[in-house]
Design a protein around this motif. Structure first.
Motif, PDB file in Angstrom:
ATOM      1  N   GLN A  41       5.871  13.624 -11.058  1.00 37.73           N
ATOM      2  CA  GLN A  41       7.088  14.395 -10.871  1.00 37.73           C
ATOM      3  C   GLN A  41       8.287  13.704 -11.522  1.00 37.73           C
ATOM      4  O   GLN A  41       9.144  14.356 -12.118  1.00 37.73           O
ATOM      5  CB  GLN A  41       7.361  14.620  -9.383  1.00 37.73           C
ATOM      6  N   VAL A  42       8.340  12.386 -11.410  1.00 35.85           N
ATOM      7  CA  VAL A  42       9.422  11.647 -12.074  1.00 35.85           C
ATOM      8  C   VAL A  42       9.330  11.831 -13.587  1.00 35.85           C
ATOM      9  O   VAL A  42      10.349  11.987 -14.276  1.00 35.85           O
ATOM     10  CB  VAL A  42       9.359  10.152 -11.703  1.00 35.85           C
ATOM     11  N   LEU A  43       8.111  11.850 -14.116  1.00 36.73           N
ATOM     12  CA  LEU A  43       7.915  12.102 -15.540  1.00 36.73           C
ATOM     13  C   LEU A  43       8.414  13.504 -15.901  1.00 36.73           C
ATOM     14  O   LEU A  43       9.077  13.692 -16.930  1.00 36.73           O
ATOM     15  CB  LEU A  43       6.433  11.952 -15.901  1.00 36.73           C
ATOM     16  N   ALA A  44       8.086  14.496 -15.047  1.00 40.74           N
ATOM     17  CA  ALA A  44       8.554  15.862 -15.290  1.00 40.74           C
ATOM     18  C   ALA A  44      10.076  15.942 -15.247  1.00 40.74           C
ATOM     19  O   ALA A  44      10.698  16.630 -16.059  1.00 40.74           O
ATOM     20  CB  ALA A  44       7.949  16.814 -14.252  1.00 40.74           C
ATOM     21  N   TRP A  45      10.684  15.239 -14.285  1.00 38.80           N
ATOM     22  CA  TRP A  45      12.152  15.208 -14.216  1.00 38.80           C
ATOM     23  C   TRP A  45      12.739  14.613 -15.489  1.00 38.80           C
ATOM     24  O   TRP A  45      13.715  15.124 -16.036  1.00 38.80           O
ATOM     25  CB  TRP A  45      12.592  14.377 -13.006  1.00 38.80           C
ATOM     26  N   THR A  46      12.146  13.538 -15.964  1.00 36.25           N
ATOM     27  CA  THR A  46      12.682  12.853 -17.139  1.00 36.25           C
ATOM     28  C   THR A  46      12.527  13.695 -18.405  1.00 36.25           C
ATOM     29  O   THR A  46      13.487  13.893 -19.159  1.00 36.25           O
ATOM     30  CB  THR A  46      11.979  11.499 -17.334  1.00 36.25           C
ATOM     31  N   VAL A  47      11.307  14.203 -18.627  1.00 36.90           N
ATOM     32  CA  VAL A  47      11.068  15.026 -19.815  1.00 36.90           C
ATOM     33  C   VAL A  47      11.898  16.300 -19.747  1.00 36.90           C
ATOM     34  O   VAL A  47      12.478  16.743 -20.752  1.00 36.90           O
ATOM     35  CB  VAL A  47       9.564  15.363 -19.941  1.00 36.90           C
ATOM     36  N   LYS A 101       0.832  -1.209   0.000  1.00 29.98           N
ATOM     37  CA  LYS A 101       0.000   0.000   0.000  1.00 29.98           C
ATOM     38  C   LYS A 101       0.866   1.258   0.000  1.00 29.98           C
ATOM     39  O   LYS A 101       0.596   2.226  -0.731  1.00 29.98           O
ATOM     40  CB  LYS A 101      -0.915  -0.013   1.217  1.00 29.98           C
ATOM     41  N   THR A 102       1.921   1.246   0.830  1.00 32.28           N
ATOM     42  CA  THR A 102       2.820   2.399   0.889  1.00 32.28           C
ATOM     43  C   THR A 102       3.472   2.631  -0.469  1.00 32.28           C
ATOM     44  O   THR A 102       3.541   3.763  -0.964  1.00 32.28           O
ATOM     45  CB  THR A 102       3.909   2.179   1.961  1.00 32.28           C
ATOM     46  N   HIS A 103       3.955   1.567  -1.063  1.00 31.56           N
ATOM     47  CA  HIS A 103       4.626   1.660  -2.365  1.00 31.56           C
ATOM     48  C   HIS A 103       3.670   2.201  -3.430  1.00 31.56           C
ATOM     49  O   HIS A 103       4.056   3.034  -4.259  1.00 31.56           O
ATOM     50  CB  HIS A 103       5.134   0.274  -2.754  1.00 31.56           C
ATOM     51  N   LYS A 104       2.424   1.751  -3.396  1.00 34.80           N
ATOM     52  CA  LYS A 104       1.432   2.157  -4.397  1.00 34.80           C
ATOM     53  C   LYS A 104       1.131   3.647  -4.308  1.00 34.80           C
ATOM     54  O   LYS A 104       1.151   4.351  -5.323  1.00 34.80           O
ATOM     55  CB  LYS A 104       0.147   1.350  -4.200  1.00 34.80           C
ATOM     56  N   TRP A 105       0.874   4.145  -3.086  1.00 34.13           N
ATOM     57  CA  TRP A 105       0.500   5.547  -2.940  1.00 34.13           C
ATOM     58  C   TRP A 105       1.678   6.498  -3.160  1.00 34.13           C
ATOM     59  O   TRP A 105       1.519   7.563  -3.746  1.00 34.13           O
ATOM     60  CB  TRP A 105      -0.134   5.778  -1.570  1.00 34.13           C
ATOM     61  N   ILE A 106       2.846   6.099  -2.693  1.00 36.53           N
ATOM     62  CA  ILE A 106       4.023   6.934  -2.954  1.00 36.53           C
ATOM     63  C   ILE A 106       4.309   6.968  -4.456  1.00 36.53           C
ATOM     64  O   ILE A 106       4.645   8.013  -5.016  1.00 36.53           O
ATOM     65  CB  ILE A 106       5.255   6.419  -2.187  1.00 36.53           C
ATOM     66  N   GLY A 107       4.144   5.821  -5.106  1.00 38.47           N
ATOM     67  CA  GLY A 107       4.359   5.768  -6.552  1.00 38.47           C
ATOM     68  C   GLY A 107       3.389   6.656  -7.305  1.00 38.47           C
ATOM     69  O   GLY A 107       3.760   7.295  -8.293  1.00 38.47           O
ATOM     70  N   LEU A 108       2.141   6.720  -6.845  1.00 45.31           N
ATOM     71  CA  LEU A 108       1.143   7.565  -7.488  1.00 45.31           C
ATOM     72  C   LEU A 108       1.534   9.036  -7.380  1.00 45.31           C
ATOM     73  O   LEU A 108       1.436   9.804  -8.343  1.00 45.31           O
ATOM     74  CB  LEU A 108      -0.228   7.340  -6.845  1.00 45.31           C
ATOM     75  N   VAL A 109       2.012   9.449  -6.198  1.00 43.46           N
ATOM     76  CA  VAL A 109       2.398  10.845  -5.976  1.00 43.46           C
ATOM     77  C   VAL A 109       3.662  11.193  -6.764  1.00 43.46           C
ATOM     78  O   VAL A 109       3.773  12.266  -7.361  1.00 43.46           O
ATOM     79  CB  VAL A 109       2.611  11.112  -4.466  1.00 43.46           C
ATOM     80  N   LEU A 110       4.604  10.268  -6.769  1.00 49.09           N
ATOM     81  CA  LEU A 110       5.889  10.536  -7.416  1.00 49.09           C
ATOM     82  C   LEU A 110       5.843  10.403  -8.934  1.00 49.09           C
ATOM     83  O   LEU A 110       6.691  10.971  -9.626  1.00 49.09           O
ATOM     84  CB  LEU A 110       6.958   9.571  -6.882  1.00 49.09           C
ATOM     85  N   GLY A 111       4.871   9.663  -9.440  1.00 48.08           N
ATOM     86  CA  GLY A 111       4.864   9.347 -10.863  1.00 48.08           C
ATOM     87  C   GLY A 111       4.952  10.560 -11.772  1.00 48.08           C
ATOM     88  O   GLY A 111       5.800  10.622 -12.666  1.00 48.08           O
TER      89      GLY A 111
END
Length: 244
Positions: A24-30, A12-22
């Motif tokens: 931003q990680v995309l923004a960092w990559t692009v 559950k922790t991994h899922k929700w943190i991944g949702l929040v970070l997703g």
């Protein structure tokens, strides 16, 4: 905590943190792709700076002695430098309080703050492409494009990149160059460092929080990997050891 409960908690922790970070990680990559793709000289506008041959000060004997300038300014000058402005000899004065002024090197006449016409001439002399000036404005507040010393002359050209050159009224020099390319780069830089105000602070609390969350995301992912392994997954290793 039981193994099954720990598994559910990590998932559950991994899922929700991944949702929040997703996102931003995309923004960092692009953002990384964009910032590495566009040459930094193009972003800064230095590729459009007109190169001028050095200009010698004409008739040095006729220049106003620096000592006379100091006496006119009641001795409050910290630094005085001869230079040229649009080919004309001037003296740049730095006062004890940090204020900078320009005076005519021949007559001692105060030249700053420079007016709109001179600011346009300075910007036009700095900009290499042969395009007309679209507008010129004296700014007394910061904008998204410019966050330097104020006031400042904003001279905008009618080129495809909508280039704006910012000229100091006090010093008569170019302080910044902005364009549509710079604005695109600056937008992704803002997303990259997560400073949505000044776009300069790489150590702001928001990016620290996301960096810490990314570390938790990685740790929780490693924890989930542990639950994805079974004893049979290591049979090949155990069998090899028995043969040895």
């Amino acid at each position: 905590m039981k193994k099954q409960q720990l598994h559910k908690f990590l998932a559950k922790t991994h899922k929700w943190i991944g949702l929040v970070l997703g996102l931003q990680v995309l923004a960092w990559t692009v953002g990384g792709v964009v910032m590495s793709w566009i040459p930094i000289d193009t972003v800064r506008g230095t590729h459009n700076v007109e190169e001028h041959a050095p200009v010698a000060l004409p008739n040095v004997e006729g220049l106003l002695p620096l000592g006379d300038l100091a006496s006119q300014e009641k001795g409050q000058i910290q630094q005085a430098t001869y230079m040229t402005l649009l080919g004309h000899p001037v003296v740049r004065l730095v006062h004890l309080g940090g204020e900078v002024t320009l005076v005519d090197a021949g007559s001692g006449e105060l030249l700053s703050p420079i007016d709109e016409q001179v600011a346009r001439q300075i910007a036009d002399a700095d900009f290499k492409p042969d395009v007309p000036i679209a507008s010129s404005t004296l700014l007394d507040a910061h904008t998204i494009d410019y966050r330097g010393p104020l006031p400042v002359w904003q001279v905008t050209f009618a080129d495809e990149d909508t280039t704006s050159i910012y000229v100091s009224p006090a010093e008569g020099r170019v302080l910044a160059r902005r364009s549509a390319t710079w604005r695109l780069y600056d937008f992704f830089w803002m997303l990259h460092i997560m400073d949505y105000d000044e776009r300069e602070n790489f150590n702001n609390p928001l990016i620290m929080t996301f960096a810490f969350s990314a570390a938790l995301f990685t740790l929780s992912g490693l924890g989930l990997v542990f639950f994805r392994f079974y004893r049979r997954d290591f049979n090949w290793l155990l069998g090899r050891r028995k043969r040895l």
